[in-house]
Design a protein around this motif. Sequence first.
Motif, PDB file in Angstrom:
ATOM      1  N   ALA A  72      42.543   9.348  41.794  1.00 52.44           N
ATOM      2  CA  ALA A  72      42.049  10.638  42.286  1.00 52.44           C
ATOM      3  C   ALA A  72      41.936  11.695  41.187  1.00 52.44           C
ATOM      4  O   ALA A  72      41.350  12.755  41.402  1.00 52.44           O
ATOM      5  N   ARG A  73      42.447  11.398  39.997  1.00 49.17           N
ATOM      6  CA  ARG A  73      42.257  12.338  38.876  1.00 49.17           C
ATOM      7  C   ARG A  73      40.784  12.401  38.467  1.00 49.17           C
ATOM      8  O   ARG A  73      40.322  13.413  37.957  1.00 49.17           O
ATOM      9  N   ASP A  74      40.076  11.280  38.649  1.00 48.67           N
ATOM     10  CA  ASP A  74      38.682  11.190  38.191  1.00 48.67           C
ATOM     11  C   ASP A  74      37.691  10.895  39.304  1.00 48.67           C
ATOM     12  O   ASP A  74      36.501  10.751  39.037  1.00 48.67           O
ATOM     13  N   HIS A  75      38.155  10.732  40.535  1.00 44.46           N
ATOM     14  CA  HIS A  75      37.272  10.369  41.638  1.00 44.46           C
ATOM     15  C   HIS A  75      37.641  11.173  42.884  1.00 44.46           C
ATOM     16  O   HIS A  75      38.755  11.676  42.999  1.00 44.46           O
ATOM     17  N   SER A  76      36.714  11.247  43.804  1.00 46.72           N
ATOM     18  CA  SER A  76      37.008  11.757  45.143  1.00 46.72           C
ATOM     19  C   SER A  76      37.385  10.556  46.010  1.00 46.72           C
ATOM     20  O   SER A  76      36.759   9.500  45.897  1.00 46.72           O
ATOM     21  N   VAL A  77      38.399  10.711  46.848  1.00 47.09           N
ATOM     22  CA  VAL A  77      38.927   9.566  47.602  1.00 47.09           C
ATOM     23  C   VAL A  77      39.221   9.981  49.041  1.00 47.09           C
ATOM     24  O   VAL A  77      39.814  11.037  49.286  1.00 47.09           O
ATOM     25  N   ILE A  78      38.790   9.132  49.986  1.00 48.77           N
ATOM     26  CA  ILE A  78      39.216   9.263  51.385  1.00 48.77           C
ATOM     27  C   ILE A  78      40.038   8.029  51.727  1.00 48.77           C
ATOM     28  O   ILE A  78      39.583   6.903  51.530  1.00 48.77           O
ATOM     29  N   VAL A  79      41.259   8.250  52.206  1.00 47.52           N
ATOM     30  CA  VAL A  79      42.146   7.146  52.589  1.00 47.52           C
ATOM     31  C   VAL A  79      42.392   7.216  54.089  1.00 47.52           C
ATOM     32  O   VAL A  79      42.913   8.217  54.590  1.00 47.52           O
ATOM     33  N   VAL A  80      41.991   6.177  54.796  1.00 50.72           N
ATOM     34  CA  VAL A  80      42.303   6.069  56.230  1.00 50.72           C
ATOM     35  C   VAL A  80      43.591   5.262  56.354  1.00 50.72           C
ATOM     36  O   VAL A  80      43.694   4.165  55.800  1.00 50.72           O
ATOM     37  N   GLU A  81      44.579   5.809  57.039  1.00 48.30           N
ATOM     38  CA  GLU A  81      45.885   5.137  57.040  1.00 48.30           C
ATOM     39  C   GLU A  81      46.685   5.433  58.301  1.00 48.30           C
ATOM     40  O   GLU A  81      46.586   6.515  58.881  1.00 48.30           O
ATOM     41  N   HIS A  82      47.479   4.446  58.728  1.00 50.75           N
ATOM     42  CA  HIS A  82      48.401   4.610  59.862  1.00 50.75           C
ATOM     43  C   HIS A  82      49.827   4.906  59.397  1.00 50.75           C
ATOM     44  O   HIS A  82      50.606   5.499  60.129  1.00 50.75           O
ATOM     45  N   ASP A  83      50.156   4.444  58.191  1.00 49.97           N
ATOM     46  CA  ASP A  83      51.524   4.519  57.687  1.00 49.97           C
ATOM     47  C   ASP A  83      51.828   5.944  57.211  1.00 49.97           C
ATOM     48  O   ASP A  83      51.376   6.374  56.153  1.00 49.97           O
ATOM     49  N   MET A  84      52.601   6.677  58.003  1.00 50.66           N
ATOM     50  CA  MET A  84      52.865   8.085  57.695  1.00 50.66           C
ATOM     51  C   MET A  84      53.745   8.256  56.454  1.00 50.66           C
ATOM     52  O   MET A  84      53.615   9.237  55.722  1.00 50.66           O
ATOM     53  N   HIS A  85      54.634   7.295  56.214  1.00 49.94           N
ATOM     54  CA  HIS A  85      55.452   7.359  54.997  1.00 49.94           C
ATOM     55  C   HIS A  85      54.538   7.302  53.767  1.00 49.94           C
ATOM     56  O   HIS A  85      54.710   8.055  52.805  1.00 49.94           O
ATOM     57  N   PHE A  86      53.536   6.437  53.825  1.00 45.03           N
ATOM     58  CA  PHE A  86      52.581   6.303  52.721  1.00 45.03           C
ATOM     59  C   PHE A  86      51.751   7.581  52.565  1.00 45.03           C
ATOM     60  O   PHE A  86      51.519   8.052  51.445  1.00 45.03           O
ATOM     61  N   VAL A  87      51.309   8.146  53.686  1.00 45.29           N
ATOM     62  CA  VAL A  87      50.528   9.391  53.632  1.00 45.29           C
ATOM     63  C   VAL A  87      51.364  10.493  52.970  1.00 45.29           C
ATOM     64  O   VAL A  87      50.855  11.273  52.159  1.00 45.29           O
ATOM     65  N   ARG A  88      52.671  10.520  53.285  1.00 45.26           N
ATOM     66  CA  ARG A  88      53.538  11.525  52.652  1.00 45.26           C
ATOM     67  C   ARG A  88      53.614  11.282  51.147  1.00 45.26           C
ATOM     68  O   ARG A  88      53.621  12.235  50.353  1.00 45.26           O
ATOM     69  N   GLU A  89      53.663  10.013  50.745  1.00 50.88           N
ATOM     70  CA  GLU A  89      53.710   9.689  49.307  1.00 50.88           C
ATOM     71  C   GLU A  89      52.449  10.167  48.590  1.00 50.88           C
ATOM     72  O   GLU A  89      52.496  10.554  47.424  1.00 50.88           O
ATOM     73  N   LEU A  90      51.312  10.131  49.285  1.00 49.40           N
ATOM     74  CA  LEU A  90      50.059  10.584  48.662  1.00 49.40           C
ATOM     75  C   LEU A  90      50.098  12.077  48.367  1.00 49.40           C
ATOM     76  O   LEU A  90      49.524  12.542  47.383  1.00 49.40           O
ATOM     77  N   GLY A  91      50.754  12.838  49.259  1.00 42.25           N
ATOM     78  CA  GLY A  91      50.920  14.267  49.041  1.00 42.25           C
ATOM     79  C   GLY A  91      49.612  15.047  49.050  1.00 42.25           C
ATOM     80  O   GLY A  91      49.417  15.950  48.234  1.00 42.25           O
ATOM     81  N   VAL A  92      48.723  14.688  49.965  1.00 43.20           N
ATOM     82  CA  VAL A  92      47.403  15.332  50.004  1.00 43.20           C
ATOM     83  C   VAL A  92      47.145  15.969  51.367  1.00 43.20           C
ATOM     84  O   VAL A  92      47.898  15.772  52.319  1.00 43.20           O
ATOM     85  N   LYS A  93      46.044  16.725  51.452  1.00 37.52           N
ATOM     86  CA  LYS A  93      45.613  17.309  52.719  1.00 37.52           C
ATOM     87  C   LYS A  93      45.298  16.189  53.708  1.00 37.52           C
ATOM     88  O   LYS A  93      44.743  15.147  53.341  1.00 37.52           O
ATOM     89  N   VAL A  94      45.638  16.416  54.970  1.00 34.46           N
ATOM     90  CA  VAL A  94      45.486  15.412  56.024  1.00 34.46           C
ATOM     91  C   VAL A  94      44.520  15.934  57.092  1.00 34.46           C
ATOM     92  O   VAL A  94      44.598  17.092  57.496  1.00 34.46           O
ATOM     93  N   THR A  95      43.616  15.062  57.526  1.00 33.82           N
ATOM     94  CA  THR A  95      42.757  15.362  58.670  1.00 33.82           C
ATOM     95  C   THR A  95      43.097  14.382  59.783  1.00 33.82           C
ATOM     96  O   THR A  95      43.044  13.169  59.572  1.00 33.82           O
ATOM     97  N   CYS A  96      43.466  14.896  60.948  1.00 35.47           N
ATOM     98  CA  CYS A  96      43.768  14.045  62.093  1.00 35.47           C
ATOM     99  C   CYS A  96      42.564  14.037  63.029  1.00 35.47           C
ATOM    100  O   CYS A  96      42.140  15.084  63.513  1.00 35.47           O
ATOM    101  N   LEU A  97      42.018  12.850  63.292  1.00 36.21           N
ATOM    102  CA  LEU A  97      40.912  12.704  64.231  1.00 36.21           C
ATOM    103  C   LEU A  97      41.437  12.286  65.599  1.00 36.21           C
ATOM    104  O   LEU A  97      42.438  11.584  65.700  1.00 36.21           O
ATOM    105  N   HIS A  98      40.738  12.725  66.632  1.00 27.87           N
ATOM    106  CA  HIS A  98      41.046  12.314  68.002  1.00 27.87           C
ATOM    107  C   HIS A  98      39.756  12.381  68.800  1.00 27.87           C
ATOM    108  O   HIS A  98      39.053  13.396  68.775  1.00 27.87           O
ATOM    109  N   GLU A  99      39.419  11.282  69.458  1.00 27.91           N
ATOM    110  CA  GLU A  99      38.212  11.202  70.287  1.00 27.91           C
ATOM    111  C   GLU A  99      36.970  11.659  69.508  1.00 27.91           C
ATOM    112  O   GLU A  99      36.101  12.346  70.032  1.00 27.91           O
ATOM    113  N   GLY A 100      36.941  11.273  68.224  1.00 32.76           N
ATOM    114  CA  GLY A 100      35.726  11.456  67.438  1.00 32.76           C
ATOM    115  C   GLY A 100      35.533  12.816  66.813  1.00 32.76           C
ATOM    116  O   GLY A 100      34.472  13.094  66.257  1.00 32.76           O
ATOM    117  N   SER A 101      36.549  13.696  66.886  1.00 24.94           N
ATOM    118  CA  SER A 101      36.408  14.986  66.212  1.00 24.94           C
ATOM    119  C   SER A 101      37.747  15.378  65.584  1.00 24.94           C
ATOM    120  O   SER A 101      38.776  14.734  65.813  1.00 24.94           O
TER     121      SER A 101
END
Length: 248
Positions: free
Chosen positions: A196-225
């Motif tokens: 992510a230092r040199d690229h833009s990245v979108i990570v789709v993930e279920h593992d919340m521990h991993f998402v915390r390790e990423l330390g990035v802004k989070v978008t939560c989707l529900h019913e398509g929005s």
Amino acid sequence: MSKSNTILYLDGVSVSFDGFRAINNLSLVLDKGEMRAIIGPNGAGKTTMMDIVTGKTRPDQGEVFFDGQVDLTKHDEAEIAMMGVGRKFQKPTVFESHTIEENLMLALKGPRSIFPALFHRRSVAEARQIDDILGIIRLGDKRDELAANLSHGQKQWLEIGMLLAQDPKLLLVDEPVAGMTDAETEETARLLRDIARDHSVIVVEHDMHFVRELGVKVTCLHEGSVLSEGSLDFVSADERVVEVYLGR
């Protein structure tokens, strides 16, 4: 519409399948050089969103702009990939009977079929690019090993490396740590932060521990929005998010 620092811009995007609205008036903005985690329960629209960005699915309405002014809804999958949108699916698909280095050679950007790629004399620039990628994906000491001998986690890293070899501006990574050990999961977070230092990245993930390790802004989707957006702590504390995930 677009600002010069925006890599991906979705506005009012909707798509229905057999009367089911999988994406419902979805708007999302990703800045250049940003890594974003996308979370949400099953059926929230995460995969369909990636299908729309990569040209696999065409939205019924809304705008999808990439890197300034390019309207992705007017291009097919191959064209979008050539523009610099790379996607990694959940299940790693590597050439198991080839070495790690050969896998990366096969993936290097440019038109090539399997035989010319393997016998192609690599340029100094290509050799340097492969060395750089091997460092990023933690497989430098295994470059001459067959991909079949890698662990599940290492195959995921190799496939991320194959994506990097195509020199994308935006990487879409779908559940990269599914089936990984705890140690591999932590290393994958570091690996993606490096990318992510040199690229833009979108990570789709279920593992919340991993998402915390990423330390990035989070978008939560529900019913398509978008249901909630912000830091993981902010999103986790959102009553609507708690209700969606825990059903209370």
